[in-house]
Design a protein around this motif. Structure first.
Motif, PDB file in Angstrom:
ATOM      1  N   LEU A 386       0.803  -1.230   0.000  1.00 35.08           N
ATOM      2  CA  LEU A 386       0.000   0.000   0.000  1.00 35.08           C
ATOM      3  C   LEU A 386       0.840   1.287   0.000  1.00 35.08           C
ATOM      4  O   LEU A 386       0.528   2.207  -0.762  1.00 35.08           O
ATOM      5  N   PRO A 387       1.893   1.368   0.815  1.00 33.99           N
ATOM      6  CA  PRO A 387       2.683   2.605   0.746  1.00 33.99           C
ATOM      7  C   PRO A 387       3.185   2.900  -0.663  1.00 33.99           C
ATOM      8  O   PRO A 387       3.156   4.049  -1.110  1.00 33.99           O
ATOM      9  N   GLY A 388       3.595   1.858  -1.378  1.00 36.69           N
ATOM     10  CA  GLY A 388       4.053   2.046  -2.749  1.00 36.69           C
ATOM     11  C   GLY A 388       2.928   2.481  -3.670  1.00 36.69           C
ATOM     12  O   GLY A 388       3.126   3.319  -4.559  1.00 36.69           O
ATOM     13  N   ARG A 389       1.755   1.906  -3.455  1.00 35.38           N
ATOM     14  CA  ARG A 389       0.614   2.301  -4.271  1.00 35.38           C
ATOM     15  C   ARG A 389       0.254   3.768  -4.034  1.00 35.38           C
ATOM     16  O   ARG A 389      -0.120   4.494  -4.954  1.00 35.38           O
ATOM     17  N   LEU A 390       0.347   4.201  -2.771  1.00 31.90           N
ATOM     18  CA  LEU A 390       0.044   5.604  -2.453  1.00 31.90           C
ATOM     19  C   LEU A 390       1.041   6.537  -3.134  1.00 31.90           C
ATOM     20  O   LEU A 390       0.667   7.567  -3.688  1.00 31.90           O
ATOM     21  N   ASP A 391       2.317   6.135  -3.103  1.00 33.38           N
ATOM     22  CA  ASP A 391       3.349   6.939  -3.774  1.00 33.38           C
ATOM     23  C   ASP A 391       3.076   7.032  -5.270  1.00 33.38           C
ATOM     24  O   ASP A 391       3.228   8.089  -5.884  1.00 33.38           O
ATOM     25  N   ALA A 392       2.681   5.895  -5.847  1.00 36.35           N
ATOM     26  CA  ALA A 392       2.425   5.868  -7.290  1.00 36.35           C
ATOM     27  C   ALA A 392       1.243   6.768  -7.639  1.00 36.35           C
ATOM     28  O   ALA A 392       1.261   7.494  -8.637  1.00 36.35           O
ATOM     29  N   PHE A 393       0.218   6.726  -6.796  1.00 35.90           N
ATOM     30  CA  PHE A 393      -0.963   7.562  -7.028  1.00 35.90           C
ATOM     31  C   PHE A 393      -0.570   9.041  -6.953  1.00 35.90           C
ATOM     32  O   PHE A 393      -0.949   9.854  -7.801  1.00 35.90           O
ATOM     33  N   GLN A 394       0.226   9.364  -5.937  1.00 35.70           N
ATOM     34  CA  GLN A 394       0.712  10.742  -5.782  1.00 35.70           C
ATOM     35  C   GLN A 394       1.436  11.194  -7.060  1.00 35.70           C
ATOM     36  O   GLN A 394       1.185  12.276  -7.587  1.00 35.70           O
ATOM     37  N   ALA A 395       2.300  10.326  -7.558  1.00 35.99           N
ATOM     38  CA  ALA A 395       3.084  10.668  -8.749  1.00 35.99           C
ATOM     39  C   ALA A 395       2.194  10.814  -9.978  1.00 35.99           C
ATOM     40  O   ALA A 395       2.401  11.706 -10.811  1.00 35.99           O
ATOM     41  N   GLU A 396       1.190   9.959 -10.073  1.00 39.13           N
ATOM     42  CA  GLU A 396       0.295  10.038 -11.235  1.00 39.13           C
ATOM     43  C   GLU A 396      -0.536  11.312 -11.219  1.00 39.13           C
ATOM     44  O   GLU A 396      -0.830  11.882 -12.266  1.00 39.13           O
ATOM     45  N   LEU A 397      -0.917  11.744 -10.023  1.00 41.77           N
ATOM     46  CA  LEU A 397      -1.687  12.997  -9.934  1.00 41.77           C
ATOM     47  C   LEU A 397      -0.850  14.165 -10.438  1.00 41.77           C
ATOM     48  O   LEU A 397      -1.332  15.041 -11.146  1.00 41.77           O
ATOM     49  N   LEU A 398       0.424  14.160 -10.079  1.00 40.62           N
ATOM     50  CA  LEU A 398       1.311  15.236 -10.538  1.00 40.62           C
ATOM     51  C   LEU A 398       1.483  15.175 -12.057  1.00 40.62           C
ATOM     52  O   LEU A 398       1.390  16.200 -12.740  1.00 40.62           O
ATOM     53  N   ASP A 399       1.702  13.971 -12.568  1.00 41.03           N
ATOM     54  CA  ASP A 399       1.853  13.826 -14.019  1.00 41.03           C
ATOM     55  C   ASP A 399       0.620  14.322 -14.753  1.00 41.03           C
ATOM     56  O   ASP A 399       0.715  15.034 -15.744  1.00 41.03           O
ATOM     57  N   ALA A 400      -0.539  13.908 -14.252  1.00 36.68           N
ATOM     58  CA  ALA A 400      -1.788  14.288 -14.914  1.00 36.68           C
ATOM     59  C   ALA A 400      -1.970  15.801 -14.877  1.00 36.68           C
ATOM     60  O   ALA A 400      -2.396  16.412 -15.865  1.00 36.68           O
ATOM     61  N   ALA A 401      -1.638  16.409 -13.743  1.00 40.49           N
ATOM     62  CA  ALA A 401      -1.809  17.864 -13.619  1.00 40.49           C
ATOM     63  C   ALA A 401      -0.836  18.596 -14.539  1.00 40.49           C
ATOM     64  O   ALA A 401      -1.173  19.605 -15.151  1.00 40.49           O
ATOM     65  N   ARG A 402       0.356  18.062 -14.661  1.00 37.68           N
ATOM     66  CA  ARG A 402       1.358  18.696 -15.531  1.00 37.68           C
ATOM     67  C   ARG A 402       0.939  18.573 -16.990  1.00 37.68           C
ATOM     68  O   ARG A 402       1.048  19.524 -17.754  1.00 37.68           O
ATOM     69  N   ARG A 403       0.427  17.398 -17.347  1.00 42.03           N
ATOM     70  CA  ARG A 403      -0.055  17.204 -18.722  1.00 42.03           C
ATOM     71  C   ARG A 403      -1.197  18.162 -19.023  1.00 42.03           C
ATOM     72  O   ARG A 403      -1.258  18.779 -20.085  1.00 42.03           O
ATOM     73  N   ARG A 404      -2.104  18.274 -18.070  1.00 37.32           N
ATOM     74  CA  ARG A 404      -3.260  19.160 -18.256  1.00 37.32           C
ATOM     75  C   ARG A 404      -2.801  20.601 -18.447  1.00 37.32           C
ATOM     76  O   ARG A 404      -3.274  21.316 -19.338  1.00 37.32           O
ATOM     77  N   ARG A 405      -1.832  21.014 -17.623  1.00 35.10           N
ATOM     78  CA  ARG A 405      -1.313  22.380 -17.746  1.00 35.10           C
ATOM     79  C   ARG A 405      -0.657  22.584 -19.110  1.00 35.10           C
ATOM     80  O   ARG A 405      -0.924  23.560 -19.797  1.00 35.10           O
ATOM     81  N   ASP A 406       0.191  21.641 -19.487  1.00 31.55           N
ATOM     82  CA  ASP A 406       0.924  21.803 -20.745  1.00 31.55           C
ATOM     83  C   ASP A 406      -0.006  21.756 -21.951  1.00 31.55           C
ATOM     84  O   ASP A 406       0.180  22.483 -22.923  1.00 31.55           O
ATOM     85  N   ASP A 407      -1.037  20.905 -21.862  1.00 32.23           N
ATOM     86  CA  ASP A 407      -1.998  20.828 -22.968  1.00 32.23           C
ATOM     87  C   ASP A 407      -2.779  22.128 -23.119  1.00 32.23           C
ATOM     88  O   ASP A 407      -3.267  22.437 -24.200  1.00 32.23           O
ATOM     89  N   ALA A 408      -2.915  22.860 -22.029  1.00 33.70           N
ATOM     90  CA  ALA A 408      -3.711  24.095 -22.067  1.00 33.70           C
ATOM     91  C   ALA A 408      -2.824  25.320 -22.303  1.00 33.70           C
ATOM     92  O   ALA A 408      -3.292  26.446 -22.223  1.00 33.70           O
ATOM     93  N   THR A 409      -1.545  25.075 -22.564  1.00 32.58           N
ATOM     94  CA  THR A 409      -0.614  26.172 -22.769  1.00 32.58           C
ATOM     95  C   THR A 409      -0.447  26.462 -24.255  1.00 32.58           C
ATOM     96  O   THR A 409      -0.308  25.542 -25.055  1.00 32.58           O
ATOM     97  N   VAL A 410      -0.518  27.736 -24.598  1.00 33.10           N
ATOM     98  CA  VAL A 410      -0.335  28.149 -25.999  1.00 33.10           C
ATOM     99  C   VAL A 410       0.833  29.118 -26.056  1.00 33.10           C
ATOM    100  O   VAL A 410       0.877  30.102 -25.309  1.00 33.10           O
ATOM    101  N   ARG A 411       1.790  28.829 -26.924  1.00 32.47           N
ATOM    102  CA  ARG A 411       2.983  29.676 -27.032  1.00 32.47           C
ATOM    103  C   ARG A 411       3.025  30.394 -28.390  1.00 32.47           C
ATOM    104  O   ARG A 411       2.331  30.015 -29.319  1.00 32.47           O
TER     105      ARG A 411
END
Length: 486
Positions: A386-411
RNA sequence: CGGGACGUGGCGCAGUCCGGUAGCGCACCUGCUUUGGGAGCAGGGGGUCCCCGGUUCGAAUCCGGGCGUCCCGACCA
């Protein structure tokens, strides 16, 4: 019949979704005081976890906590010209106390620069007394015209760091140290990756020489200023006579910084990760990282409850924050919905079938792509993993948020028309050139309802710096990031 | 502070136009049966209809004035 079980979907009305989620996941509730909220245990627990992490970071970089008064003499606030101009409209003032009108009114602190630097002036004589690196956890009050739960309330909780240094370079380095620390916290704990950069003059803190900020992008593609770190120069030192004698024997004014993050971060967390089923709390911030729901079945629930307690104890030994929900007044399904709405990262179901098989049912708050919602995992493996699963979930949330930010960025946007079009088309952060002329900010704000969030730090800039200002007039001095903001 | 919407048991709402004993769903309490995705049946408790004033024999309903909440805007470390 009104079906009040489901939340208003984000796509239908993001603002309503936000208000519902804050109240129905029991983060906060409206109070009898206009513009002020009550932070409920679930919300306060998240804030406490934020506090603990930030406090550890501050301490690890040499800062100490202290506490200064809630009330500030009116004359203090008035000393720094830009400061009073910035804050005057939103001050709450105490004019009466002890049954009498006060000779000098007190302001309820909107921020504490003035009273803190007045004290530093007493404490500092020599360069040997510097730096002073103090933080305080406090409540402040700003009489805003329009309030929103967590994002802008009349009274809010925050930390404010106030430092004094012997040189501009050292103060500047402190300002940037904290900015980086905030960024790290937002990424690693809230899983909310901000842009960092410098504020334009019109957006900087009242009284600062330079303001840096962390700008996060919410799911509705509006920006949230999530933390600020200010280089104050000698502005406050001069007004409060904060002087020291240098190595060379000269009398010099100290250099100050101030920096803060607030309960607004809880709102940022909600709008970064929440979905149409409710809140999603990143594991590192969750007051309960896993909830165990025993499946009770009439006669022989005793073995199930015994196993539940055993599993809870073993998980706690591994450092997992566990809650057991053994209420028999609710069906299991009702409990699932409740804990999902509150955003608990993992749910563990233990029932007679699991006892028979020696397995546990694990359900993650957000089911990973292509996986079944419930995973039946052998007991020992489920617990140890479970501790590893929690870490993985934490990391996936960050990845998803970063992807969402980058997808919404226009340069590379090069005109105000194009900027307006991008924003109307749902863009979040839009990069353009800027001449540095404040008039352009006004024009764009009027036209696009967007502001310069920051002049981004190097790593966020586009490969090629734009040559021309977005206004079409003049060369670009900076590349800037525009967004509609909270 | 400007524009709009709203305010009726804890929550969500109907009733207001056209004045006449305050209702529905959920939640809550008791009992029994249930419990692996929002349980069922039976019984029960709970409301100064946001506040103040006016009209009326009579006001949740009509009129006036406040207050509060939400949305949009302006303002906003």
């Amino acid at each position: 019949m009104a079906d009040d079980k489901k939340l208003t979907p984000r796509a239908e009305d993001f603002a309503t979704w936000y208000n519902e989620i804050v109240q129905r996941s029991e983060l906060a509730d409206y109070s009898p005081v206009k513009g002020s909220m009550v932070i409920r245990p679930w919300g306060y627990g998240i804030w406490e976890n934020m506090q603990r992490a930030l406090d550890d970071m501050f301490k690890a970089t040499g800062h100490e906590n202290a506490y200064f008064p809630l009330l500030i003499p009116m004359s203090f606030i008035e000393k720094e010209k830009a400061h009073i101009e910035g804050f005057a409209p939103e001050l709450a003032v105490v004019t009466h106390a002890g049954g009498k009108e006060l000779e000098e009114a007190y302001v309820i602190r909107p921020t504490s620069e003035t009273i803190i630097y007045s004290m530093y002036a007493k404490w500092v004589q020599s360069y040997r007394d510097l730096p002073i690196l103090i933080n305080q956890w406090a409540n402040v009050m700003r009489w805003e015209l329009r309030t929103r739960l967590f994002l802008r309330t009349t009274e809010f909780l925050w930390q404010e760091g106030h430092t004094a240094h012997a040189s501009a370079e050292e103060a500047e380095a402190e300002t940037l140290l904290i900015l980086g620390l905030y960024r790290k916290f937002m990424e690693e704990w809230i899983a909310m990756p901000p842009l960092t950069g410098l504020k334009s003059d019109s957006e900087k803190f009242a009284g600062a020489v330079r303001s840096y900020s962390c700008e996060a992008l919410m799911q509705d593609n509006k920006a949230l200023q999530a933390g600020t770190s200010h280089f104050l120069g000698q502005n406050f030192a001069k007004q409060f006579d904060l002087k020291f004698q240098s190595v060379e024997g000269q009398e010099e004014y100290a250099w100050n910084t101030s920096w803060g993050v607030s309960t607004r971060l809880v709102g940022g967390m909600v709008m970064s990760h929440g979905d149409d089923d409710g809140l999603v709390v990143p594991p590192r911030l969750a007051p309960a990282q896993a909830v165990i729901v025993p499946i009770l079945s009439g006669d022989d629930s005793a073995p199930v409850l015994a196993k539940t307690d055993e599993v809870a104890a073993r998980l706690r030994d591994l450092g997992v924050r566990v809650r057991v929900d053994a209420r028999d007044s609710l069906s299991s399904g009702a409990k699932y919905y409740e804990w999902e709405r509150k955003g608990v990262p993992y749910r563990i179901e233990i029932g007679p079938k699991d006892l028979a098989k020696g397995s546990l049912a694990l359900v993650r708050r957000v089911t990973p792509e292509g996986e079944k919602r419930k995973a039946f995992v052998p007991e020992d493996e489920a617990i140890a993993g479970l501790p590893g699963r929690l870490d993985a979930f934490q990391a996936e949330l960050l990845d998803a948020a970063r992807r969402r930010r980058d997808d919404a960025t226009v340069r590379g946007v090069s005109s105000v028309d194009e900027l307006a079009e991008a924003l109307d088309g749902g863009a979040g952060f839009v990069y353009t050139g800027w001449s540095g002329d404040a008039g352009v900010e006004g024009t764009v704000k009027e036209r696009c309802k967007a502001t310069i969030r920051c002049i981004p730090d190097e790593e966020f800039r586009s490969g090629e710096t734009p040559a021309k200002c977005v206004s079409g007039e003049g060369a670009a001095v900076h590349e800037v990031v525009w967004a509609r903001a909270y």
